[in-house]
Motif scaffolding. Structure first.
Motif, PDB file in Angstrom:
ATOM      1  N   GLU A   1       0.105   4.673  -1.098  1.00 61.90           N
ATOM      2  CA  GLU A   1      -0.572   5.750  -0.730  1.00 61.90           C
ATOM      3  C   GLU A   1      -1.731   5.628  -0.593  1.00 61.90           C
ATOM      4  O   GLU A   1      -2.614   4.719  -1.238  1.00 61.90           O
ATOM      5  CB  GLU A   1      -0.407   6.939  -1.798  1.00 61.90           C
ATOM      6  CG  GLU A   1       1.125   7.198  -2.575  1.00 61.90           C
ATOM      7  CD  GLU A   1       0.947   8.179  -3.724  1.00 61.90           C
ATOM      8  OE1 GLU A   1      -0.191   8.784  -4.000  1.00 61.90           O
ATOM      9  OE2 GLU A   1       2.337   8.512  -4.124  1.00 61.90           O
ATOM     10  N   MET A   2      -2.784   6.376   0.198  1.00 59.00           N
ATOM     11  CA  MET A   2      -4.115   6.476   0.541  1.00 59.00           C
ATOM     12  C   MET A   2      -4.422   7.825   0.609  1.00 59.00           C
ATOM     13  O   MET A   2      -3.931   8.705   1.534  1.00 59.00           O
ATOM     14  CB  MET A   2      -4.110   5.767   1.952  1.00 59.00           C
ATOM     15  CG  MET A   2      -3.732   4.238   1.809  1.00 59.00           C
ATOM     16  SD  MET A   2      -4.254   3.034   3.102  1.00 59.00           S
ATOM     17  CE  MET A   2      -2.974   3.811   4.305  1.00 59.00           C
ATOM     18  N   HIS A   3      -5.529   8.239  -0.308  1.00 56.58           N
ATOM     19  CA  HIS A   3      -6.290   9.441  -0.230  1.00 56.58           C
ATOM     20  C   HIS A   3      -7.646   9.362  -0.071  1.00 56.58           C
ATOM     21  O   HIS A   3      -8.535   8.608  -0.481  1.00 56.58           O
ATOM     22  CB  HIS A   3      -6.138  10.127  -1.699  1.00 56.58           C
ATOM     23  CG  HIS A   3      -4.733  10.028  -2.090  1.00 56.58           C
ATOM     24  ND1 HIS A   3      -3.801  11.210  -2.040  1.00 56.58           N
ATOM     25  CD2 HIS A   3      -3.598   8.970  -2.568  1.00 56.58           C
ATOM     26  CE1 HIS A   3      -2.568  10.832  -2.462  1.00 56.58           C
ATOM     27  NE2 HIS A   3      -2.529   9.577  -2.799  1.00 56.58           N
TER      28      HIS A   3
ATOM     29  N   ARG B   1       1.330   7.554   5.153  1.00 52.10           N
ATOM     30  CA  ARG B   1       1.054   7.652   3.757  1.00 52.10           C
ATOM     31  C   ARG B   1      -0.358   8.031   3.505  1.00 52.10           C
ATOM     32  O   ARG B   1      -0.661   7.964   2.360  1.00 52.10           O
ATOM     33  CB  ARG B   1       1.283   6.071   3.217  1.00 52.10           C
ATOM     34  CG  ARG B   1       2.853   5.555   3.100  1.00 52.10           C
ATOM     35  CD  ARG B   1       3.083   4.376   2.811  1.00 52.10           C
ATOM     36  NE  ARG B   1       4.303   3.925   2.773  1.00 52.10           N
ATOM     37  CZ  ARG B   1       4.743   2.587   2.419  1.00 52.10           C
ATOM     38  NH1 ARG B   1       4.055   1.797   2.094  1.00 52.10           N
ATOM     39  NH2 ARG B   1       6.257   2.550   2.722  1.00 52.10           N
ATOM     40  N   THR B   2      -1.194   8.037   4.634  1.00 46.06           N
ATOM     41  CA  THR B   2      -2.517   8.569   4.277  1.00 46.06           C
ATOM     42  C   THR B   2      -2.558  10.173   4.234  1.00 46.06           C
ATOM     43  O   THR B   2      -2.140  10.935   5.154  1.00 46.06           O
ATOM     44  CB  THR B   2      -3.030   7.990   5.509  1.00 46.06           C
ATOM     45  OG1 THR B   2      -2.928   6.650   5.576  1.00 46.06           O
ATOM     46  CG2 THR B   2      -4.876   8.457   5.472  1.00 46.06           C
TER      47      THR B   2
ATOM     48  N   GLN C   1      -0.092   5.196   8.258  1.00 44.08           N
ATOM     49  CA  GLN C   1      -0.691   6.261   8.635  1.00 44.08           C
ATOM     50  C   GLN C   1       0.355   7.685   8.136  1.00 44.08           C
ATOM     51  O   GLN C   1      -0.652   8.617   7.576  1.00 44.08           O
ATOM     52  CB  GLN C   1      -0.274   6.624  10.180  1.00 44.08           C
ATOM     53  CG  GLN C   1      -1.353   5.620  11.176  1.00 44.08           C
ATOM     54  CD  GLN C   1      -1.205   5.840  12.631  1.00 44.08           C
ATOM     55  OE1 GLN C   1      -0.839   7.058  12.921  1.00 44.08           O
ATOM     56  NE2 GLN C   1      -1.036   4.523  13.449  1.00 44.08           N
TER      57      GLN C   1
ATOM     58  N   LEU D   1      -7.543   4.853  11.738  1.00 41.70           N
ATOM     59  CA  LEU D   1      -6.273   5.236  11.356  1.00 41.70           C
ATOM     60  C   LEU D   1      -5.232   4.560  12.635  1.00 41.70           C
ATOM     61  O   LEU D   1      -4.392   4.097  12.354  1.00 41.70           O
ATOM     62  CB  LEU D   1      -5.902   6.624  11.053  1.00 41.70           C
ATOM     63  CG  LEU D   1      -6.487   7.306   9.817  1.00 41.70           C
ATOM     64  CD1 LEU D   1      -6.201   8.882   9.811  1.00 41.70           C
ATOM     65  CD2 LEU D   1      -5.703   6.624   8.580  1.00 41.70           C
TER      66      LEU D   1
ATOM     67  N   HIS E   1       0.993  -1.316  -0.183  1.00 35.83           N
ATOM     68  CA  HIS E   1      -0.011  -0.042   0.132  1.00 35.83           C
ATOM     69  C   HIS E   1       0.920   1.133   0.004  1.00 35.83           C
ATOM     70  O   HIS E   1       1.613   1.411   1.065  1.00 35.83           O
ATOM     71  CB  HIS E   1      -0.896   0.067   1.117  1.00 35.83           C
ATOM     72  CG  HIS E   1      -1.629  -1.469   1.346  1.00 35.83           C
ATOM     73  ND1 HIS E   1      -2.739  -1.798   0.718  1.00 35.83           N
ATOM     74  CD2 HIS E   1      -1.342  -2.231   2.151  1.00 35.83           C
ATOM     75  CE1 HIS E   1      -3.120  -2.894   1.154  1.00 35.83           C
ATOM     76  NE2 HIS E   1      -2.420  -3.365   1.883  1.00 35.83           N
TER      77      HIS E   1
END
Length: 335
Positions: free
Chosen positions: A208-210, A236-237, A234, A226, A206
């Motif tokens: 990136e997280m948007h 990367r969010t 975390q 989170l 994983h």
């Protein structure tokens, strides 16, 4: 060596299928070289064949490589992850992760609604982007099992692609339509187990997280969610007030969200990808472990079991030898 537990043939003549760019990336980020990969594949096949807890397992290179790349070729961690992965699918609760069929009526409807799908084009780093629209999940029509199944199908399909194994994936979603009532989908105990087991066991990188358009009323719940994932994830969010602000090439998104291709076309293409992997995914239901050799906590996916060496689940550890991961994990408050 003859593999009596093989669900699929051991393709021992595996060749890296990509060019120099991906070969370099795999070595720099994952520590993957031809020699290390060949050695790791041989080790995992022999380990699986000799492991008394494993009854049936895929022996093809693609299956092992998705775990090796997700765990950066750390053999003990890979062994532990693979075994827990099969165990999760064979327990009572794990039945949610069998019969992962994209033609299932509930799953098919969620796909058509655009609950989640992979965008057709890769991002600037060559990664696939999974797009989420959880607001279409009607609590009067669907249950949490439907949600787990569609996630399992989509993640497994993406993890099968070797380029995704190396580059990793990006997650992006819009929270429009999500309210406090959605917090009733899972109990706190269930949510913790899903988050902890998911990050630990699902073989995906994983990157990136948007999250966009999140209901302000869910701020506390989001912060708690989170807190369940690792500090690495975390960091990367990123959360945005509006999807217009997302730090991503918006041309990749559905036309309805500022992109170029209509969402209906994207969903159609994604369903074709799911169909292409459908038979292999359903065939995985035949993988099996000897359930009587595991603790009840391990079979239930309890968080406490994740920090225990799987050898501790054996009734006769010394007799059967060491096949799992020796290590410790930080203390977790919810089991």
């Amino acid at each position: 060596m003859k593999y009596t537990k093989a669900l699929t043939p051991a393709d021992e003549d595996y060749k890296f299928p990509f060019g120099e760019e991906l070969r370099k990336l795999a070595e720099e980020e994952l520590g993957e070289t031809d020699a290390r990969r060949d050695h790791a594949l041989q080790m995992l096949r022999e380990w699986a064949e000799k492991n008394p807890r494993i009854a049936k397992i895929r022996m093809d290179s693609n299956f092992f490589l998705k775990f090796l790349r997700a765990k950066k070729f750390s053999i003990p961690i890979v062994q532990d992850t693979i075994e827990r992965y099969i165990l999760l699918r064979r327990t009572r609760d794990g039945q949610l992760f069998t019969r992962l069929d994209c033609r299932d009526p509930k799953v098919a409807k969620l796909l058509d609604l655009g609950y989640m799908f992979a965008l057709p084009k890769r991002d600037r780093n060559g990664r696939r982007v999974i797009f989420y629209r959880p607001g279409v999940f009607d609590l009067n029509e669907f249950i949490n099992e439907d949600m787990l199944r569609i996630h399992g199908i989509c993640y497994e399909t993406l993890a099968h692609d070797e380029e995704n194994q190396i580059r990793g994936v990006v997650h992006a979603g819009v929270g429009t339509g999500i309210g406090l009532q959605y917090l009733t989908l899972f109990s706190i105990k269930e949510a913790v187990r899903i988050a902890k087991n998911g990050e630990r066991i699902i073989p995906m990188r994983h990157r990136e997280m948007h999250g966009c358009n999140i209901n302000p009323a869910l701020k506390v719940a989001m912060e708690w969610g989170l807190s369940l994932i690792s500090e690495k994830l975390q960091k990367r969010t990123r959360v945005y007030t509006d999807i217009k602000d997302i730090d991503m090439d918006r041309s990749l998104l559905p036309k309805e969200y500022g992109g170029e291709m209509p969402m209906a076309e994207m969903i159609k293409l994604w369903k074709k990808e799911l169909e292409g992997y459908r038979s292999t995914l359903l065939h995985e239901d035949q993988m099996a472990v000897n359930l009587h050799m595991y603790s009840e906590a391990a079979k239930a996916g309890a968080v406490s079991a994740l920090k225990q060496n799987l050898n501790g689940c054996l009734e006769a550890t010394e007799k059967n030898g060491s096949y799992g991961l020796a290590g410790s994990f930080r203390k977790l408050e919810v089991d």
